[in-house]
Design a protein around this motif. Structure first.
Motif, PDB file in Angstrom:
ATOM      1  N   UNK A  32       0.857  -1.167   0.000  1.00  6.46           N
ATOM      2  CA  UNK A  32       0.000   0.000   0.000  1.00  6.46           C
ATOM      3  C   UNK A  32       0.901   1.227   0.000  1.00  6.46           C
ATOM      4  N   UNK A  33       0.950   1.920  -1.123  1.00  7.09           N
ATOM      5  CA  UNK A  33       1.865   3.048  -1.270  1.00  7.09           C
ATOM      6  C   UNK A  33       1.158   4.387  -1.072  1.00  7.09           C
ATOM      7  N   UNK A  34       0.033   4.371  -0.391  1.00  3.84           N
ATOM      8  CA  UNK A  34      -0.675   5.627  -0.168  1.00  3.84           C
ATOM      9  C   UNK A  34       0.082   6.475   0.843  1.00  3.84           C
ATOM     10  N   UNK A  35       0.098   7.755   0.628  1.00  2.00           N
ATOM     11  CA  UNK A  35       0.714   8.673   1.575  1.00  2.00           C
ATOM     12  C   UNK A  35      -0.334   9.228   2.511  1.00  2.00           C
ATOM     13  N   UNK A  36       0.108   9.891   3.534  1.00  2.00           N
ATOM     14  CA  UNK A  36      -0.831  10.506   4.468  1.00  2.00           C
ATOM     15  C   UNK A  36      -1.509  11.680   3.788  1.00  2.00           C
ATOM     16  N   UNK A  37      -2.796  11.807   3.978  1.00  2.00           N
ATOM     17  CA  UNK A  37      -3.541  12.897   3.369  1.00  2.00           C
ATOM     18  C   UNK A  37      -3.382  14.152   4.207  1.00  2.00           C
ATOM     19  N   UNK A  38      -3.203  15.261   3.547  1.00  2.00           N
ATOM     20  CA  UNK A  38      -3.073  16.530   4.240  1.00  2.00           C
ATOM     21  C   UNK A  38      -4.428  16.902   4.812  1.00  2.00           C
ATOM     22  N   UNK A  39      -4.447  17.211   6.113  1.00  2.00           N
ATOM     23  CA  UNK A  39      -5.683  17.630   6.756  1.00  2.00           C
ATOM     24  C   UNK A  39      -6.560  16.473   7.187  1.00  2.00           C
ATOM     25  N   UNK A  40      -6.098  15.247   7.036  1.00  2.00           N
ATOM     26  CA  UNK A  40      -6.903  14.105   7.451  1.00  2.00           C
ATOM     27  C   UNK A  40      -6.874  13.977   8.958  1.00  2.00           C
ATOM     28  N   UNK A  41      -7.973  13.559   9.500  1.00  4.88           N
ATOM     29  CA  UNK A  41      -8.058  13.398  10.952  1.00  4.88           C
ATOM     30  C   UNK A  41      -7.326  12.135  11.371  1.00  4.88           C
ATOM     31  N   UNK A  42      -6.737  12.187  12.551  1.00  6.56           N
ATOM     32  CA  UNK A  42      -6.033  11.025  13.086  1.00  6.56           C
ATOM     33  C   UNK A  42      -7.058   9.976  13.484  1.00  6.56           C
ATOM     34  N   UNK A  43      -6.714   8.690  13.383  1.00  8.66           N
ATOM     35  CA  UNK A  43      -7.657   7.661  13.785  1.00  8.66           C
ATOM     36  C   UNK A  43      -7.979   7.786  15.272  1.00  8.66           C
ATOM     37  N   UNK A  44      -9.211   7.426  15.619  1.00  9.48           N
ATOM     38  CA  UNK A  44      -9.647   7.612  16.995  1.00  9.48           C
ATOM     39  C   UNK A  44      -8.899   6.697  17.962  1.00  9.48           C
ATOM     40  N   UNK A  45      -8.650   5.476  17.567  1.00  9.78           N
ATOM     41  CA  UNK A  45      -7.926   4.550  18.439  1.00  9.78           C
ATOM     42  C   UNK A  45      -6.534   4.324  17.860  1.00  9.78           C
ATOM     43  N   UNK A  46      -5.525   4.731  18.604  1.00 14.10           N
ATOM     44  CA  UNK A  46      -4.151   4.526  18.137  1.00 14.10           C
ATOM     45  C   UNK A  46      -3.794   3.053  18.309  1.00 14.10           C
ATOM     46  N   UNK A  47      -3.225   2.483  17.260  1.00 11.51           N
ATOM     47  CA  UNK A  47      -2.822   1.083  17.319  1.00 11.51           C
ATOM     48  C   UNK A  47      -1.336   0.997  17.618  1.00 11.51           C
ATOM     49  N   UNK A  48      -0.960  -0.033  18.344  1.00 11.80           N
ATOM     50  CA  UNK A  48       0.443  -0.229  18.707  1.00 11.80           C
ATOM     51  C   UNK A  48       1.229  -0.659  17.473  1.00 11.80           C
ATOM     52  N   UNK A  49       2.485  -0.242  17.422  1.00 13.68           N
ATOM     53  CA  UNK A  49       3.344  -0.586  16.291  1.00 13.68           C
ATOM     54  C   UNK A  49       4.681  -1.103  16.802  1.00 13.68           C
ATOM     55  N   UNK A  50       5.266  -1.981  16.015  1.00 14.31           N
ATOM     56  CA  UNK A  50       6.577  -2.551  16.318  1.00 14.31           C
ATOM     57  C   UNK A  50       7.494  -2.185  15.167  1.00 14.31           C
ATOM     58  N   UNK A  51       8.653  -1.589  15.453  1.00 14.89           N
ATOM     59  CA  UNK A  51       9.579  -1.135  14.416  1.00 14.89           C
ATOM     60  C   UNK A  51      10.697  -2.150  14.233  1.00 14.89           C
TER      61      UNK A  51
ATOM     62  N   UNK B 234      -3.263  -8.539  19.385  1.00 13.89           N
ATOM     63  CA  UNK B 234      -3.481  -9.122  18.055  1.00 13.89           C
ATOM     64  C   UNK B 234      -3.593  -8.095  16.933  1.00 13.89           C
ATOM     65  N   UNK B 235      -3.810  -6.835  17.246  1.00 16.50           N
ATOM     66  CA  UNK B 235      -3.937  -5.780  16.240  1.00 16.50           C
ATOM     67  C   UNK B 235      -2.626  -5.047  15.990  1.00 16.50           C
ATOM     68  N   UNK B 236      -1.517  -5.642  16.368  1.00 11.95           N
ATOM     69  CA  UNK B 236      -0.209  -5.006  16.268  1.00 11.95           C
ATOM     70  C   UNK B 236       0.178  -4.753  14.815  1.00 11.95           C
ATOM     71  N   UNK B 237       0.713  -3.569  14.559  1.00 14.06           N
ATOM     72  CA  UNK B 237       1.222  -3.218  13.234  1.00 14.06           C
ATOM     73  C   UNK B 237       2.736  -3.368  13.267  1.00 14.06           C
ATOM     74  N   UNK B 238       3.299  -4.046  12.282  1.00 14.82           N
ATOM     75  CA  UNK B 238       4.750  -4.181  12.184  1.00 14.82           C
ATOM     76  C   UNK B 238       5.232  -3.245  11.081  1.00 14.82           C
ATOM     77  N   UNK B 239       6.142  -2.355  11.432  1.00 15.94           N
ATOM     78  CA  UNK B 239       6.688  -1.385  10.490  1.00 15.94           C
ATOM     79  C   UNK B 239       8.126  -1.773  10.177  1.00 15.94           C
ATOM     80  N   UNK B 240       8.442  -1.889   8.899  1.00 14.30           N
ATOM     81  CA  UNK B 240       9.808  -2.220   8.483  1.00 14.30           C
ATOM     82  C   UNK B 240      10.459  -0.948   7.959  1.00 14.30           C
TER      83      UNK B 240
END
Length: 132
Positions: free
Chosen positions: A45-64, A97-103
């Protein structure tokens, strides 16, 4: 005594038609014998962050996970081997279980290393893997 030295032997010209037929038959054979579909496709998914977009209501945990040019990888600054990374991801997914893994990789890292790491993370059960 008469000699016919000027007598020419007439040869038949070489025809290219059989050669062209053979080339077309080989072309047809290889076109029918091969398949052009992709064995495995990697969905990115190569979408970039949209300018002016609202942040998601529930922040999900991420692992780098960081990939270095000298074939090292680390998780949060701690160097790991690929099997250790898989175990850590499995343990983290048991907790969340909803963990996001960022490479995150250095520019010199080979594409095969990145794809192998993504395959390992997906095999470990990561629901979402992102490239940074």
């Amino acid at each position: 005594m008469r000699l016919d030295l000027a007598r020419r032997v007439r040869r038949n010209p070489i025809s290219l038609t059989p050669l062209i037929d053979v080339v077309f038959i080989l072309l047809l054979f290889f076109m029918l014998a091969s398949h052009f579909d992709q064995w495995r496709a990697l969905a990115l998914d190569a979408r970039g962050a949209k300018v002016g977009a609202a942040a998601p209501s529930a922040a999900r945990a991420a692992m780098l996970v960081r990939l270095h040019a000298d074939a090292r990888l680390d998780l949060g600054g701690e160097p790991l081997t690929p099997p250790q990374l898989e175990r850590r991801v499995v343990e983290a997914l048991e907790r969340d279980p909803e963990l996001i893994v960022v490479i995150q990789s250095d520019p010199e890292v080979e594409l095969q290393t990145i794809v192998s790491t993504i395959d390992r993370l997906v095999a470990a059960g990561a629901p979402e893997v992102r490239l940074q």
